[in-house]
Design a protein around this motif. Sequence first.
Motif, PDB file in Angstrom:
ATOM      1  N   LYS A 227       0.831  -1.237   0.120  1.00 54.69           N
ATOM      2  CA  LYS A 227      -0.162   0.000  -0.018  1.00 54.69           C
ATOM      3  C   LYS A 227       0.698   1.233  -0.010  1.00 54.69           C
ATOM      4  CE  LYS A 227      -4.052   2.453   0.305  1.00 54.69           C
ATOM      5  NZ  LYS A 227      -3.680   3.508   0.525  1.00 54.69           N
ATOM      6  N   THR A 228       2.194   1.089   0.688  1.00 53.17           N
ATOM      7  CA  THR A 228       2.741   2.268   0.821  1.00 53.17           C
ATOM      8  C   THR A 228       3.448   2.674  -0.809  1.00 53.17           C
ATOM      9  OG1 THR A 228       3.774   1.951   3.024  1.00 53.17           O
ATOM     10  CG2 THR A 228       4.996   3.386   1.655  1.00 53.17           C
ATOM     11  N   LEU A 229       3.734   1.615  -1.280  1.00 50.52           N
ATOM     12  CA  LEU A 229       4.245   1.719  -2.722  1.00 50.52           C
ATOM     13  C   LEU A 229       3.024   2.433  -3.696  1.00 50.52           C
ATOM     14  CD1 LEU A 229       6.315  -1.238  -4.656  1.00 50.52           C
ATOM     15  CD2 LEU A 229       4.441   0.296  -5.873  1.00 50.52           C
ATOM     16  N   ALA A 230       1.815   2.046  -3.540  1.00 49.95           N
ATOM     17  CA  ALA A 230       0.734   2.567  -4.235  1.00 49.95           C
ATOM     18  C   ALA A 230       0.563   3.829  -4.049  1.00 49.95           C
ATOM     19  CB  ALA A 230      -0.391   1.653  -4.021  1.00 49.95           C
ATOM     20  N   ASP A 231       0.677   4.390  -2.769  1.00 52.30           N
ATOM     21  CA  ASP A 231       0.446   5.591  -2.370  1.00 52.30           C
ATOM     22  C   ASP A 231       1.728   6.457  -2.920  1.00 52.30           C
ATOM     23  OD1 ASP A 231      -1.619   5.101  -0.969  1.00 52.30           O
ATOM     24  OD2 ASP A 231      -0.802   5.376   1.116  1.00 52.30           O
ATOM     25  N   ARG A 255       9.357  -8.533   0.367  1.00 52.97           N
ATOM     26  CA  ARG A 255      10.160  -7.439  -0.360  1.00 52.97           C
ATOM     27  C   ARG A 255      10.353  -7.502  -1.876  1.00 52.97           C
ATOM     28  NH1 ARG A 255      15.576  -6.830   1.696  1.00 52.97           N
ATOM     29  NH2 ARG A 255      15.650  -5.795  -0.311  1.00 52.97           N
ATOM     30  N   ASN A 256       9.895  -8.704  -2.411  1.00 53.19           N
ATOM     31  CA  ASN A 256       9.944  -8.465  -3.925  1.00 53.19           C
ATOM     32  C   ASN A 256       8.607  -7.733  -4.431  1.00 53.19           C
ATOM     33  OD1 ASN A 256      12.133  -9.796  -4.012  1.00 53.19           O
ATOM     34  ND2 ASN A 256      11.518 -11.932  -4.628  1.00 53.19           N
ATOM     35  N   MET A 257       8.690  -7.413  -5.746  1.00 54.35           N
ATOM     36  CA  MET A 257       7.693  -6.552  -6.272  1.00 54.35           C
ATOM     37  C   MET A 257       6.746  -7.619  -7.182  1.00 54.35           C
ATOM     38  SD  MET A 257       9.820  -3.015  -7.049  1.00 54.35           S
ATOM     39  CE  MET A 257       8.437  -2.239  -7.781  1.00 54.35           C
ATOM     40  N   THR A 258       5.476  -7.291  -7.293  1.00 56.14           N
ATOM     41  CA  THR A 258       4.746  -8.156  -8.181  1.00 56.14           C
ATOM     42  C   THR A 258       4.840  -7.343  -9.829  1.00 56.14           C
ATOM     43  OG1 THR A 258       2.779  -6.396  -8.265  1.00 56.14           O
ATOM     44  CG2 THR A 258       2.835  -8.379  -6.468  1.00 56.14           C
ATOM     45  N   ASP A 259       4.608  -8.178 -10.620  1.00 49.87           N
ATOM     46  CA  ASP A 259       4.703  -7.706 -11.988  1.00 49.87           C
ATOM     47  C   ASP A 259       3.756  -6.413 -12.260  1.00 49.87           C
ATOM     48  OD1 ASP A 259       5.978 -10.015 -12.565  1.00 49.87           O
ATOM     49  OD2 ASP A 259       4.813 -10.936 -13.926  1.00 49.87           O
ATOM     50  N   ASP A 260       2.701  -6.283 -11.798  1.00 51.10           N
ATOM     51  CA  ASP A 260       1.930  -5.026 -12.030  1.00 51.10           C
ATOM     52  C   ASP A 260       2.595  -3.949 -11.104  1.00 51.10           C
ATOM     53  OD1 ASP A 260      -0.072  -6.219 -13.034  1.00 51.10           O
ATOM     54  OD2 ASP A 260      -1.498  -6.623 -11.277  1.00 51.10           O
ATOM     55  N   GLN A 261       3.162  -4.051 -10.230  1.00 51.07           N
ATOM     56  CA  GLN A 261       4.082  -3.172  -9.462  1.00 51.07           C
ATOM     57  C   GLN A 261       5.233  -2.574 -10.362  1.00 51.07           C
ATOM     58  OE1 GLN A 261       4.865  -5.142  -5.876  1.00 51.07           O
ATOM     59  NE2 GLN A 261       3.213  -4.057  -4.608  1.00 51.07           N
ATOM     60  N   ILE A 262       5.771  -3.499 -10.865  1.00 48.01           N
ATOM     61  CA  ILE A 262       6.986  -3.151 -11.594  1.00 48.01           C
ATOM     62  C   ILE A 262       6.501  -2.644 -12.995  1.00 48.01           C
ATOM     63  CG2 ILE A 262       8.685  -4.231 -13.333  1.00 48.01           C
ATOM     64  CD1 ILE A 262       8.820  -6.638 -11.293  1.00 48.01           C
ATOM     65  N   ARG A 263       5.382  -2.876 -13.424  1.00 51.79           N
ATOM     66  CA  ARG A 263       4.924  -2.087 -14.610  1.00 51.79           C
ATOM     67  C   ARG A 263       4.539  -0.816 -14.031  1.00 51.79           C
ATOM     68  NH1 ARG A 263       1.802  -7.071 -15.281  1.00 51.79           N
ATOM     69  NH2 ARG A 263       2.833  -8.292 -17.041  1.00 51.79           N
ATOM     70  N   ALA A 264       4.031  -0.576 -13.042  1.00 52.78           N
ATOM     71  CA  ALA A 264       3.525   0.646 -12.746  1.00 52.78           C
ATOM     72  C   ALA A 264       4.692   1.699 -12.480  1.00 52.78           C
ATOM     73  CB  ALA A 264       2.694   0.844 -11.141  1.00 52.78           C
ATOM     74  N   VAL A 265       5.849   1.190 -11.816  1.00 56.64           N
ATOM     75  CA  VAL A 265       7.067   1.878 -11.673  1.00 56.64           C
ATOM     76  C   VAL A 265       7.636   2.316 -13.063  1.00 56.64           C
ATOM     77  CG1 VAL A 265       9.392   1.691 -11.005  1.00 56.64           C
ATOM     78  CG2 VAL A 265       7.742   0.892  -9.311  1.00 56.64           C
ATOM     79  N   ALA A 266       7.533   1.348 -13.965  1.00 54.74           N
ATOM     80  CA  ALA A 266       8.111   1.670 -15.230  1.00 54.74           C
ATOM     81  C   ALA A 266       7.202   2.707 -16.133  1.00 54.74           C
ATOM     82  CB  ALA A 266       8.001   0.383 -16.287  1.00 54.74           C
ATOM     83  N   ALA A 267       5.919   2.679 -15.691  1.00 57.00           N
ATOM     84  CA  ALA A 267       4.991   3.663 -16.425  1.00 57.00           C
ATOM     85  C   ALA A 267       5.242   5.130 -15.808  1.00 57.00           C
ATOM     86  CB  ALA A 267       3.490   3.379 -16.263  1.00 57.00           C
ATOM     87  N   LYS A 268       5.797   5.107 -14.476  1.00 54.08           N
ATOM     88  CA  LYS A 268       6.012   6.625 -14.111  1.00 54.08           C
ATOM     89  C   LYS A 268       7.778   6.875 -14.392  1.00 54.08           C
ATOM     90  CE  LYS A 268       5.095   9.238 -10.069  1.00 54.08           C
ATOM     91  NZ  LYS A 268       3.740   9.551 -10.519  1.00 54.08           N
ATOM     92  N   GLY A 269       8.353   6.214 -15.277  1.00 52.50           N
ATOM     93  CA  GLY A 269       9.636   6.300 -15.859  1.00 52.50           C
ATOM     94  C   GLY A 269      10.584   6.034 -14.812  1.00 52.50           C
TER      95      GLY A 269
END
Length: 317
Positions: A227-231, A255-269
């Motif tokens: 949830k912190t990551l999403a915020d 501690r590892n990241m889901t595929d959706d989280q990785i995509r979200a980080v990438a989408a933000k650059g």
Amino acid sequence: CGYSLAISITLRLAMARAVDAASLPGEDLKEKALRLHRGAIVVDTHEDVPEQLEKEWVDLGVRGPTGHVDIPRWKEGGVTAPFLAAYVNADYAKSGGSAKKALEFVDLIHRIADAHPKDLVFADSVAGIRQAKKDGKIAILIGIEGGHAIEDSLGALSSFYRLGVRYMTLTHTNSNDWADSSGSFWSLDFDPAKYRVHDGLTDFGREVVLEMNRLGMLVDISHVGDKTLADVLAVSKAPVFASHSSCRALSSLPRNMTDDQIRAVAAKGGVVMVNVSSMFLDQKSLDGFVAARKALAPKIAEARERFKDDEKKRDTE
């Protein structure tokens, strides 16, 4: 600024500079790869060697004195810009002195660069990293690991920036006063629920992220809860990154990241830097650890009861 640094790292890692991709006459695949690597700016965003040097100051100009990294292996690996971790143990969040410990590590990292002027140079900007590459030196950078280091003070955060800190990992294995952690998975009684204190970022946590954006300090989401990551992704005005995480699809560590989280980080650059420790990459290794912990549970319970009045002895046992 931090935005430029984030974008520069992203582009450098993605494109490895504008190097001619065509092979030279007689050049095999390995030689081509090495040529591309040597021409690139190579950034390692999390190295723990300062913690070892705090225990025993040794010469990093010699191979292998710390069990982590050293100048000979940085050179062989073609590393341009390692971020050294100013790591503040979670215990300081309870006992106090988090900022003091971070300051001591910041000073130690500066002393590392000062001790080897021929090979190392301190850097706090994209220009500094590029100049180090041109000069054939290794640019030393600082990242704080553990947001409790700022002791809930935006002034402390700004002061760390002035001292050359260019990223901060928002949490470590502890949830602090303004952000939830993914927790201390290695603890013998790990329970992810107890780290969900704030349901992500608090209002002050959002202020911290925005102040980091304003200063030009990279926001590091390794160690934070889901949830912190999403915020963070919702509030940050600049790309964010993970300094040492891996893929939950390969190993189910929180501690590892889901595929959706990785995509979200990438989408933000942003970028996700991989932690190459075995349990972060291999489910079998992780399962072995979990099984061993479960098998030890009766002895752990016995030791806790026997030494319930002596915390230090209990933890040693």
